[in-house]
Motif scaffolding. Structure first.
Motif, PDB file in Angstrom:
ATOM      1  N   SER A  14       0.838  -1.193   0.000  1.00 54.35           N
ATOM      2  CA  SER A  14       0.000   0.000   0.000  1.00 54.35           C
ATOM      3  C   SER A  14       0.876   1.247   0.000  1.00 54.35           C
ATOM      4  O   SER A  14       1.846   1.328   0.760  1.00 54.35           O
ATOM      5  CB  SER A  14      -0.928  -0.011   1.212  1.00 54.35           C
ATOM      6  N   SER A  17       1.416   3.189   4.028  1.00 56.71           N
ATOM      7  CA  SER A  17       1.512   2.040   4.918  1.00 56.71           C
ATOM      8  C   SER A  17       1.537   2.516   6.365  1.00 56.71           C
ATOM      9  O   SER A  17       1.134   3.647   6.648  1.00 56.71           O
ATOM     10  CB  SER A  17       2.727   1.200   4.538  1.00 56.71           C
ATOM     11  N   LEU A  39      -4.241  -0.297  14.313  1.00 56.31           N
ATOM     12  CA  LEU A  39      -3.812  -1.394  13.452  1.00 56.31           C
ATOM     13  C   LEU A  39      -4.990  -2.013  12.699  1.00 56.31           C
ATOM     14  O   LEU A  39      -4.912  -2.265  11.488  1.00 56.31           O
ATOM     15  CB  LEU A  39      -3.098  -2.463  14.280  1.00 56.31           C
ATOM     16  N   HIS A  40      -6.072  -2.240  13.391  1.00 59.88           N
ATOM     17  CA  HIS A  40      -7.254  -2.820  12.739  1.00 59.88           C
ATOM     18  C   HIS A  40      -7.818  -1.881  11.681  1.00 59.88           C
ATOM     19  O   HIS A  40      -8.204  -2.319  10.578  1.00 59.88           O
ATOM     20  CB  HIS A  40      -8.328  -3.139  13.779  1.00 59.88           C
ATOM     21  N   LEU A  43      -5.863  -2.024   8.420  1.00 58.72           N
ATOM     22  CA  LEU A  43      -6.239  -3.156   7.572  1.00 58.72           C
ATOM     23  C   LEU A  43      -7.588  -2.921   6.907  1.00 58.72           C
ATOM     24  O   LEU A  43      -7.773  -3.230   5.726  1.00 58.72           O
ATOM     25  CB  LEU A  43      -6.291  -4.438   8.399  1.00 58.72           C
ATOM     26  N   ASP A  44      -8.527  -2.365   7.649  1.00 60.55           N
ATOM     27  CA  ASP A  44      -9.849  -2.070   7.085  1.00 60.55           C
ATOM     28  C   ASP A  44      -9.742  -1.218   5.829  1.00 60.55           C
ATOM     29  O   ASP A  44     -10.525  -1.379   4.879  1.00 60.55           O
ATOM     30  CB  ASP A  44     -10.715  -1.309   8.100  1.00 60.55           C
ATOM     31  N   ASN A  48      -1.490  -2.804   3.817  1.00 58.98           N
ATOM     32  CA  ASN A  48      -1.028  -4.195   3.899  1.00 58.98           C
ATOM     33  C   ASN A  48       0.451  -4.314   4.234  1.00 58.98           C
ATOM     34  O   ASN A  48       1.046  -5.381   4.080  1.00 58.98           O
ATOM     35  CB  ASN A  48      -1.321  -4.932   2.589  1.00 58.98           C
ATOM     36  N   LEU A  68      -2.397  -8.523  16.061  1.00 56.67           N
ATOM     37  CA  LEU A  68      -3.219  -8.218  14.889  1.00 56.67           C
ATOM     38  C   LEU A  68      -3.314  -9.436  13.979  1.00 56.67           C
ATOM     39  O   LEU A  68      -4.399  -9.749  13.470  1.00 56.67           O
ATOM     40  CB  LEU A  68      -2.616  -7.032  14.140  1.00 56.67           C
ATOM     41  N   ARG A  69      -2.205 -10.117  13.771  1.00 57.79           N
ATOM     42  CA  ARG A  69      -2.224 -11.314  12.930  1.00 57.79           C
ATOM     43  C   ARG A  69      -3.144 -12.387  13.499  1.00 57.79           C
ATOM     44  O   ARG A  69      -3.811 -13.116  12.754  1.00 57.79           O
ATOM     45  CB  ARG A  69      -0.808 -11.870  12.778  1.00 57.79           C
ATOM     46  N   ARG A  72      -6.900 -11.098  12.799  1.00 62.77           N
ATOM     47  CA  ARG A  72      -7.375 -10.829  11.440  1.00 62.77           C
ATOM     48  C   ARG A  72      -6.889 -11.920  10.482  1.00 62.77           C
ATOM     49  O   ARG A  72      -5.720 -12.307  10.506  1.00 62.77           O
ATOM     50  CB  ARG A  72      -6.868  -9.469  10.967  1.00 62.77           C
ATOM     51  N   GLU A  74      -6.783 -11.795   7.046  1.00 64.57           N
ATOM     52  CA  GLU A  74      -6.189 -11.400   5.770  1.00 64.57           C
ATOM     53  C   GLU A  74      -4.669 -11.271   5.886  1.00 64.57           C
ATOM     54  O   GLU A  74      -4.133 -10.871   6.904  1.00 64.57           O
ATOM     55  CB  GLU A  74      -6.795 -10.088   5.254  1.00 64.57           C
ATOM     56  N   PHE A  76      -0.862  -9.831   5.388  1.00 64.98           N
ATOM     57  CA  PHE A  76      -0.202  -8.540   5.253  1.00 64.98           C
ATOM     58  C   PHE A  76       1.282  -8.742   5.515  1.00 64.98           C
ATOM     59  O   PHE A  76       1.709  -9.763   6.043  1.00 64.98           O
ATOM     60  CB  PHE A  76      -0.799  -7.481   6.191  1.00 64.98           C
TER      61      PHE A  76
END
Length: 327
Positions: A14, A17, A39-40, A43-44, A48, A68-69, A72, A74, A76
């Motif tokens: 991104s 970032s 952090l959330h 990502l929203d 990435n 966060l990992r 979530r 997805e 990154f």
């Protein structure tokens, strides 16, 4: 959100970032709730790529990204840094054994088996010329501990030396409207070497948000109160090395050139993205609202030639004499 290739890593990251220094330390206290909210929200909004370091809060920033990992699904990318845990921080400390120890600690903090990107964390200048250091990093890639490695630098000369090592995939360097030297003397060489560029300190420690005043106060544990003259680390990390009063004056001269409907911070971030050699800017954020403000810049239209000239003029008159020859 827009995405650009991060040099020879092959990652599409991104353009705006997330710099995770602020959620680790030396920017004033940031609660767990605010840090995770930031952090959330990143990502929203399509971010990435997250940049951290093992010394940000003694690993706190890394551990928050690990959380966060867990929370979530997805994918990154996470870049971390190593080297500043050395005490004393000397070139001789950049050994294979010490680097391995730092890597293993970051793997544990980030709860992963391989680092997406490891960066040497502003090492002493002589490190960039030591083939054995970069040979060790090549070995860690072959071993499967790293996917890629790069460097975070203070000075353009260090960046130019670093990219002479073929395994260097990225360079993280201070680049903003108060630091034009990288564009003048480094970007072309980085492009030829297929090296990704991470623009750090993109808002000059907040000066380029336009929200600071002469009487602004900073917390005692905020580097903007204790490192203005390099008392704790390189002074270029704080306000990009620009004298605070001069920075305020420069900001006021830039204000009239900000397009209607755009904030100064958005203007400053979009200015960075006008340089195609830059893979991403990594502004920090302490909460979700700051993330939202940062991310808006990714989708703004290009700046006008007049706006670009205005930045150059302010830099040449006010900033260049202070910073150009130091970094």
């Amino acid at each position: 959100m827009q995405y650009r290739r991060l040099g020879k890593t092959g990652y599409d990251v991104s353009t705006i970032s997330f710099g995770a220094w602020a959620i680790g330390g030396t920017w004033g206290e940031v609660s767990e709730e605010d840090a995770m909210g930031a952090l959330h929200r990143a990502l929203d909004l399509g971010v990435n790529f997250f940049d951290t370091a093992d010394v940000y809060g003694d690993g706190l920033s890394e551990r928050r990204i690990a959380r966060l990992r867990r929370e979530r699904p997805e994918p990154f990318y996470v870049a971390t840094k190593a080297g500043r845990r050395l005490d004393p921080h000397t070139a001789g400390g950049y050994t294979e054994a010490n680097l391995r120890g730092f890597i293993e600690r970051s793997l544990k903090n980030l709860e992963t088996e391989r680092l997406d990107l490891l960066q040497l964390h502003c090492p002493p200048p002589e490190v960039y010329g030591r083939d054995e250091v970069f040979g060790a990093l090549d070995g860690f890639v072959k071993e499967g501990l790293l996917r890629a490695y790069g460097v975070s630098v203070e000075a353009v000369d260090e960046a130019l030396t670093a990219i002479g090592h073929p395994g260097v995939a990225t360079v993280q360097i201070i680049f903003n409207a108060f630091r034009l030297k990288p564009a003048e003397q480094f970007f072309a060489a980085a492009g030829e070497a297929d090296v990704g560029i991470l623009a750090r300190v993109p808002l000059a420690s907040g000066l380029l948000t336009g929200k600071m005043k002469r009487d602004s106060q900073f917390a005692a544990d905020d580097h903007r109160s204790f490192n203005r003259h390099g008392e704790a680390f390189d002074k270029g990390e704080t306000f990009s090395g620009v004298d605070y009063e001069t920075g305020l004056q420069a900001v006021e001269e830039l204000r009239p050139h900000v397009p209607q409907g755009m904030t100064l911070a958005e203007f400053a971030l979009r200015w960075i993205l006008m340089f195609p050699e830059v893979s991403c800017a990594i502004p920090g954020a302490k909460n979700a609202a700051q993330v939202e403000a940062n991310v808006k810049a990714a989708d703004l239209p290009p700046l006008s030639e007049e706006g670009m000239r205005a930045v150059r003029d302010v830099y040449d008159r006010l900033i260049r004499p202070q910073v150009q020859d130091l970094w």
